[in-house]
Design a protein around this motif. Structure first.
Motif, PDB file in Angstrom:
ATOM      1  N   UNK A 222      -3.400  -5.057  -0.587  1.00 23.76           N
ATOM      2  CA  UNK A 222      -2.449  -3.960  -0.439  1.00 23.76           C
ATOM      3  C   UNK A 222      -2.739  -2.812  -1.384  1.00 23.76           C
ATOM      4  N   UNK A 223      -3.074  -3.124  -2.638  1.00 20.04           N
ATOM      5  CA  UNK A 223      -3.386  -2.084  -3.612  1.00 20.04           C
ATOM      6  C   UNK A 223      -4.611  -1.287  -3.169  1.00 20.04           C
ATOM      7  N   UNK A 224      -5.640  -1.987  -2.705  1.00 22.62           N
ATOM      8  CA  UNK A 224      -6.863  -1.318  -2.271  1.00 22.62           C
ATOM      9  C   UNK A 224      -6.618  -0.415  -1.066  1.00 22.62           C
ATOM     10  N   UNK A 225      -5.716  -0.854  -0.171  1.00 18.42           N
ATOM     11  CA  UNK A 225      -5.378  -0.018   0.988  1.00 18.42           C
ATOM     12  C   UNK A 225      -4.603   1.227   0.575  1.00 18.42           C
ATOM     13  N   UNK A 226      -3.995   1.188  -0.593  1.00 17.54           N
ATOM     14  CA  UNK A 226      -3.139   2.288  -1.029  1.00 17.54           C
ATOM     15  C   UNK A 226      -3.825   3.321  -1.906  1.00 17.54           C
TER      16      UNK A 226
ATOM     17  N   UNK B  70       0.823  -1.210   0.000  1.00 21.47           N
ATOM     18  CA  UNK B  70       0.000   0.000   0.000  1.00 21.47           C
ATOM     19  C   UNK B  70       0.857   1.261   0.000  1.00 21.47           C
ATOM     20  N   UNK B  71       1.952   1.227   0.741  1.00 20.11           N
ATOM     21  CA  UNK B  71       2.835   2.392   0.808  1.00 20.11           C
ATOM     22  C   UNK B  71       3.447   2.694  -0.556  1.00 20.11           C
ATOM     23  N   UNK B  72       3.867   1.660  -1.283  1.00 22.27           N
ATOM     24  CA  UNK B  72       4.436   1.881  -2.612  1.00 22.27           C
ATOM     25  C   UNK B  72       3.371   2.364  -3.595  1.00 22.27           C
ATOM     26  N   UNK B  73       2.140   1.860  -3.464  1.00 24.07           N
ATOM     27  CA  UNK B  73       1.052   2.323  -4.326  1.00 24.07           C
ATOM     28  C   UNK B  73       0.783   3.800  -4.078  1.00 24.07           C
TER      29      UNK B  73
END
Length: 418
Positions: free
Chosen positions: A126-130, A96-99
Motif C-alpha cells: 500500500x505504501x509503495x502504491x501511494x 495508498x490513499x492515506x499515504x
C-alpha cells in the motif's frame, strides 16, 4: 493452603488436594497451581457479538469438561477475533490513499520496517502504491524484533560497523551476496521488499537520521522505538514525519481504522488487505466480565491479548510485533506480582530448619509479607500482569489451526499459602 486438626472432615474444593502432616496438624494443599485451558469457539465473522460468544464458549466448556469458574479466574481473548468481529479491515488501496494525502510530494522514505510477510508486506504494498519514489531504510543485522538479515559473524568478517556505517544495496550485495540467513523463513527480504516496485531503493543504517540524506519526508515504521525516531528526525530537520500509528488512524475511503495505533498491530488478511488492531476493547472486556458475573456470581478478570513478549532462543526473534501485549483489560489485572522468592528463602532464611518448620515459616512469610515487595524480593523482577498473562495466552492459543482464540487461566493469583 488451609490447616485443619487431624481427624477433621476432609473436603475438596474445585480440584485435587494433598494432605500434608505438620506438627500434629494437617495442611490441605491443592496439588495443582496455575492451569491454562484453550477454549474452543465458533469461527468468528464480521458483525458477531464477540463478548456473547466468549461468555457462551467459556460456560459451555466448563459444563462439558466439568470444571467450575472461580473468583479471579482470567479469560484472555485474542485480538484477532475481536478485530474480525468488528470488521476492522483496510485494503492496500486505502493505505495508498492515506499515504498520498500525507505525503503529497510523492517522495518518501520508510525507516526500520519489520521483516515479515505477514506483518509488513501488505503495508509495504500500500505504501509503495501511494508514492512515486520510495526509500526503505532497513536496520541491520536484524530488525527490531530480531528477524535477522545477516549474522554478527558476517558483519565482523566484512569489517562493517552497524553503529556507524550506512550501506547502499550495492554495498550490501558486494559484502554479503545473495543472503537468505533468516533461520525460519529462509527469505531474502531485501529482494522481496524490492519486488514491490521499480521505484524502490533500499539502504541499510541504524541511525534514523541518516535517512535525511535521501529525503526529508519520512514514515517511521518501527513499533516500540517509534516515538524516539520521530523526535530525532524532527530535531534533525525532517519536513514531514509520521509513524505507522498515524496511518489509518481515522477511516479513509470507508476503511477500518485504529485511532490509537493506526496500522500498528495489523496482519495480512488477503493478498490486497490487512486486518487492523481492534478498537474499543475496553467495552469488550467490561461486557464479558459483567455477563460472567451475572451468570456465575464470580468476579472474573478479562483481557484482550496480542503478541506475547517472549524471545525465541533459536531465531532470536522477540515476537512482540504488536504495539502492546494487551490493548485492554479489567482493573484487577493492573499492576505487577508481589511475590517472595521461595528458593531464596529456603537457601537462606530457613536453612537448617526441619521440613515441618519450613512449611510453617513459608506459610507465615507469605501471609505477612509486605504489601509492596518491588525491588526488595531478590530474583523476582517485577513485570506487569498483562504482559505475563498475555504472553501465556499467546503461547497457549497460537496463531495456527488450534481453534482456541479464548484462554481460561485458573489459579494464577494463588500462592503456596493460598
Amino acid at each position: 493452603m488451609e490447616r485443619l486438626d487431624i481427624g477433621a472432615n476432609q473436603a475438596s474444593i474445585g480440584g485435587i488436594w494433598l494432605l500434608v502432616p505438620c506438627q500434629g496438624m494437617v495442611f490441605i494443599m491443592r496439588a495443582v497451581g496455575t492451569v491454562a485451558r484453550g477454549i474452543r469457539a465458533p469461527l468468528i465473522k464480521s458483525g458477531d457479538d464477540i463478548a456473547q460468544i466468549v461468555v457462551d464458549s467459556v460456560l459451555a466448556a466448563a459444563k462439558a469438561e466439568g470444571f467450575e469458574l472461580r473468583d479471579r479466574d482470567v479469560i484472555g481473548v485474542t485480538e484477532a477475533v475481536v478485530a474480525r468481529s468488528q470488521g476492522n479491515y483496510a485494503s492496500c488501496a486505502q493505505i495508498a490513499s492515506d499515504i498520498r494525502a500525507k505525503y503529497p510530494g510523492g517522495v518518501l522514505a520508510i525507516t526500520f520496517p519489520i521483516l515479515s510477510r505477514n506483518r509488513f508486506a501488505n503495508l509495504l504494498k500500500g505504501i509503495a502504491e501511494g508514492c512515486d519514489k520510495l526509500y526503505i531504510m532497513l536496520s541491520y543485522p536484524a530488525d527490531e524484533v530480531g528477524n535477522e538479515l545477516i549474522s554478527w559473524d558476517a558483519l565482523d568478517s566484512a569489517g562493517v560497523n552497524p553503529y556507524t556505517d550506512l550501506l547502499t544495496e550495492a554495498m550490501y550485495r558486494e559484502k554479503f551476496g545473495e543472503n537468505t540467513t533468516h533461520v525460519f523463513t529462509h527469505m531474502d527480504y531485501v529482494k522481496y521488499y524490492k519486488s514491490f516496485g521499480d521505484h524502490i531503493e533500499i539502504i541499510f543504517a541504524n541511525d534514523v537520521k541518516r535517512v535525511l540524506e535521501y529525503t526529508k519526508n519520512v514514515l517511521c515504521c518501527d513499533v516500540h522505538s517509534r516515538f524516539r525516531s520521530k523526535r530525532l528526525l524532527a530535531e534533525a530537520g525532517a519536513e514531514t514525519v509520521y509513524g505507522l500509528d498515524d496511518i489509518l488512524s481515522a477511516p479513509v475511503d470507508g476503511s477500518g481504522y485504529n485511532e490509537k495505533f493506526g496500522l500498528l498491530g495489523s496482519n495480512k488478511a488477503t493478498e490486497d488487505s490487512v486486518k487492523l488492531f481492534p478498537r474499543g476493547c475496553e467495552a469488550v472486556v467490561a461486557k464479558v466480565s459483567a455477563q460472567l458475573k451475572a451468570a456465575t456470581g464470580k468476579n472474573i478478570e478479562v483481557l484482550i491479548y496480542g503478541d506475547g513478549a517472549f524471545k525465541d532462543p533459536v531465531g532470536h526473534i522477540w515476537e512482540l510485533a504488536d504495539p502492546v501485549v494487551s490493548p485492554a483489560f479489567t482493573p484487577g489485572l493492573d499492576g505487577t506480582p508481589n511475590e517472595l522468592k521461595l528458593k531464596y528463602l529456603l537457601d537462606n532464611d530457613f536453612a537448617g530448619k526441619s521440613e515441618s518448620e519450613v512449611r510453617e515459616a513459608v506459610d507465615m512469610s507469605i501471609k505477612t509479607k509486605a504489601a509492596d515487595l518491588e525491588n526488595k524480593a531478590l530474583g523476582t523482577t517485577p513485570r506487569r500482569y498483562t504482559d505475563l498473562i498475555g504472553s501465556l495466552c499467546d503461547l497457549m492459543s497460537g496463531s495456527g489451526d488450534k481453534g482456541t482464540p479464548i484462554v481460561l487461566i485458573q489459579g494464577y493469583f494463588d500462592n503456596y499459602a493460598s
